[in-house]
Design a protein around this motif. Structure first.
Motif: not given
Length: 250
Positions: A193-204, A185-190
């Motif tokens: 090798g995606w890592l959450p940026e500022t503001g995405e960490v909490v949601e992830t 899901h993370l690979a398809v969506r982002h």
């Protein structure tokens, strides 16, 4: 999240399944923050434990200390450290919560009722116990207690281990499916090798926590329903056979 726990260096290394030498080496390389000093004693916390697990996991995959340092520094730059540690905690947190117990070699013989080298090897291979010198660490005390209790009803430990190994293989397949769903899901969506940026960490972090709950609830609920179905069918078959035998006698 669990309550904060404090560790001395030996306790931290044991909890992370590494060595105190590694802990000190990671600190010297800047991978692990220094402990809080209380007098001459260094006190570590949950943030150290989660970071240590991330470091060990990456090292086992062949990354160098320099690569890991760059990765951690780049990821945390400009981000709230609490958010990052929260994400690390949910990713590295153990799903099993049972605390191991340590007994002597004599006590393991007493517990099992005998000493069988092949049986002990199977228990080690099944990750139920760990042998170190003349000490035996029971990694799942509750499960082993159930094994011993069932011996009273005529089951052998070999039978129970067969059942456990079959169940473990099935649960591994289920876990791989569930975790794989998240990573795909993370690979398809982002993208890979995606890592959450500022503001995405909490949601992830919240997403991973909810998926964790779904995995546990789904597995437990379906196992309970499956046991109901199979038990009802088995009881019906047993009663039918019993009645048939009685009718034959009559």
């Amino acid at each position: 999240m669990r309550n904060s726990v404090e560790y001395r260096i030996d306790d931290l290394a044991r909890e992370a399944e590494t060595t105190t030498r590694n802990v000190r080496a990671y600190q010297e390389r800047g991978l692990l923050p220094p402990p809080t000093l209380r007098g001459r004693v260094g006190i570590y916390g949950d943030d150290h434990l989660t970071r240590l697990k991330v470091i060990d996991s990456l090292l086992q995959r062949g990354f160098t200390s320099a690569h890991i340092a760059d990765f951690l520094a780049g990821w945390e730059q400009g981000k709230d450290l609490g958010e990052v540690l929260g994400l690390q905690e949910i990713v590295t947190r153990r799903w099993s919560s049972e605390e191991p117990t340590t007994i002597t070699g004599e006590q393991i013989v007493e517990l099992l009722g005998e000493y069988d080298g092949d049986l002990v090897t199977r228990l080690v291979d099944a990750n139920l116990i760990r042998i170190s010198g003349d000490r035996c660490e029971i990694l799942t005390p509750t499960l082993l207690e159930v094994f011993v209790d069932l011996k009273k009803y005529g089951f052998t430990l070999e039978q129970l281990l067969d059942l456990h190994e079959e169940t473990s293989a099935t649960m591994t397949a289920v876990a791989e499916s569930m975790v794989g769903t998240v990573t795909r899901h993370l690979a398809v969506r982002h993208g890979p090798g995606w890592l959450p940026e500022t503001g995405e960490v909490v949601e992830t972090t919240e997403m991973l926590e909810k998926m964790r709950s779904l995995a546990m609830e789904s597995a437990q609920a379906e196992l309970a329903r499956a046991l109901d179905r199979v038990q009802e069918r088995a009881l019906g078959d047993y009663l039918s056979q019993t009645l048939s035998k009685r009718n034959d006698v009559v």
